[in-house]
Design a protein around this motif. Structure first.
Motif, mmCIF file in Angstrom:
data_model
loop_
_atom_site.group_PDB
_atom_site.id
_atom_site.type_symbol
_atom_site.label_atom_id
_atom_site.label_comp_id
_atom_site.label_asym_id
_atom_site.label_seq_id
_atom_site.Cartn_x
_atom_site.Cartn_y
_atom_site.Cartn_z
ATOM 1 N N THR A 215 -9.729 4.449 4.533
ATOM 2 C CA THR A 215 -9.756 2.991 4.731
ATOM 3 C C THR A 215 -8.662 2.215 4.002
ATOM 4 O OG1 THR A 215 -11.276 2.359 2.922
ATOM 5 C CG2 THR A 215 -12.277 3.161 4.972
ATOM 6 N N VAL A 216 -7.627 2.873 3.523
ATOM 7 C CA VAL A 216 -6.500 2.144 2.931
ATOM 8 C C VAL A 216 -5.646 1.594 4.080
ATOM 9 C CG1 VAL A 216 -4.431 2.283 1.504
ATOM 10 C CG2 VAL A 216 -6.471 3.575 0.871
ATOM 11 N N THR B 248 -7.139 3.041 -5.159
ATOM 12 C CA THR B 248 -7.218 3.819 -6.404
ATOM 13 C C THR B 248 -7.537 5.276 -6.110
ATOM 14 O OG1 THR B 248 -7.975 1.864 -7.617
ATOM 15 C CG2 THR B 248 -8.353 4.008 -8.641
ATOM 16 N N THR B 249 -8.479 5.491 -5.203
ATOM 17 C CA THR B 249 -8.824 6.857 -4.802
ATOM 18 C C THR B 249 -7.622 7.561 -4.201
ATOM 19 O OG1 THR B 249 -11.110 6.196 -4.347
ATOM 20 C CG2 THR B 249 -10.349 8.243 -3.363
ATOM 21 N N THR C 241 -17.813 5.500 -7.802
ATOM 22 C CA THR C 241 -17.219 4.804 -6.661
ATOM 23 C C THR C 241 -15.947 4.096 -7.099
ATOM 24 O OG1 THR C 241 -19.409 4.448 -5.690
ATOM 25 C CG2 THR C 241 -17.583 3.114 -4.847
ATOM 26 N N LEU C 242 -14.857 4.371 -6.409
ATOM 27 C CA LEU C 242 -13.564 3.779 -6.740
ATOM 28 C C LEU C 242 -13.014 3.040 -5.524
ATOM 29 C CD1 LEU C 242 -11.967 6.861 -8.558
ATOM 30 C CD2 LEU C 242 -12.928 4.831 -9.650
ATOM 31 N N PRO C 243 -12.179 2.025 -5.747
ATOM 32 C CA PRO C 243 -11.526 1.362 -4.616
ATOM 33 C C PRO C 243 -10.700 2.360 -3.806
ATOM 34 C CG PRO C 243 -11.253 0.079 -6.621
ATOM 35 C CD PRO C 243 -11.841 1.390 -7.035
ATOM 36 N N ALA C 244 -10.511 2.063 -2.534
ATOM 37 C CA ALA C 244 -9.826 3.001 -1.642
ATOM 38 C C ALA C 244 -8.407 3.324 -2.122
ATOM 39 C CB ALA C 244 -9.791 2.438 -0.225
ATOM 40 N N TYR D 292 0.807 -1.219 0.000
ATOM 41 C CA TYR D 292 0.000 0.000 0.000
ATOM 42 C C TYR D 292 0.846 1.278 0.000
ATOM 43 C CZ TYR D 292 -3.684 -3.316 1.096
ATOM 44 O OH TYR D 292 -4.549 -4.377 1.048
#
Length: 217
Positions: free
Chosen positions: A168-169, A90-91, A85-88, A22
């Motif tokens: 939330t990552v 990716t955001t 809505t994008l994954p955390a 991450y």
């Protein structure tokens, strides 16, 4: 509280896993996005493309004038209300990349404006195509001049990745907090996180300095 080496070695793999999966990924991808998009912004503003240059300029100033955390919250919590809505992760990459792109744009602009006027005039006199002039004359000189500032942005982005935990990552600092939460021992995980940041940042700074010297020679 005493330092427990066994506990530290037990949690180290989890912290390193969060770092690689991450923290490092967000930094590398965010840097690539920011450096590329920032260059596009700088060129558009330099070429003074009608309307587009003004829009880019306004966007750059808007992003630079608002906190990164607010931008991340907007992308993660507000955009879904509009159906996006994008994954955390990716955001987080997009947030970091776009935020730093606006700083990269100003750095590139300073480097481009620092290229001697005679270089532009010589390219015109030789009837060089604009694309060739930018790729082989202007940008190599401009980037060489601003490499230290570009490197500083890479390190700054790396140290701001803990903000991604708030969307939330499960990056490294979030992982350290989780470990501390269920074990009630925070000294070891937080200290190890600091050491990992230091161990990654220092060699990066040295490598960028060597690259600066090599390009300047």
């Amino acid at each position: 509280m005493t330092w427990d080496w066994d506990y530290a070695f037990d949690i180290l793999p989890d912290l390193l896993s969060a770092f690689v999966r991450y923290t490092l990924v967000a930094t590398v991808l965010g840097t690539l996005l920011g450096a590329t998009l920032g260059l596009v912004f700088a060129v558009i503003r330099r070429l003074r493309v009608p309307v587009l240059a003004q829009l880019v300029g306004a966007f750059v100033e808007f992003v630079r004038s608002t906190p990164l955390l607010v931008q991340l919250f907007f992308l993660f919590y507000v955009l879904p209300l509009a159906g996006i809505t994008l994954p955390a992760l990716t955001t987080g990459v997009i947030g970091l990349g776009v935020h730093y792109a606006c700083y990269y744009a100003e750095i590139y602009r300073a480097g481009i404006e620092g290229v001697p006027k005679g270089q532009w005039e010589a390219s015109t006199a030789l009837s060089l195509p604009p694309r060739y002039t930018w790729q082989h004359v202007v940008l190599p000189q401009a980037i060489r001049r601003v490499l230290p500032a570009l490197g500083n942005n890479v390190i700054s982005m790396f140290k701001e990745t803990p903000f991604l935990a708030l969307i939330t990552v499960p990056e490294m600092v979030q992982q350290a907090q989780s470990i501390g939460g269920y074990s009630f021992r925070y000294v070891e995980p937080i200290t190890l996180v600091g050491l990992i940041f230091l161990a990654a940042s220092y060699p990066t700074a040295i490598a960028l300095r060597r690259l600066e010297i090599r390009l300047g020679s």
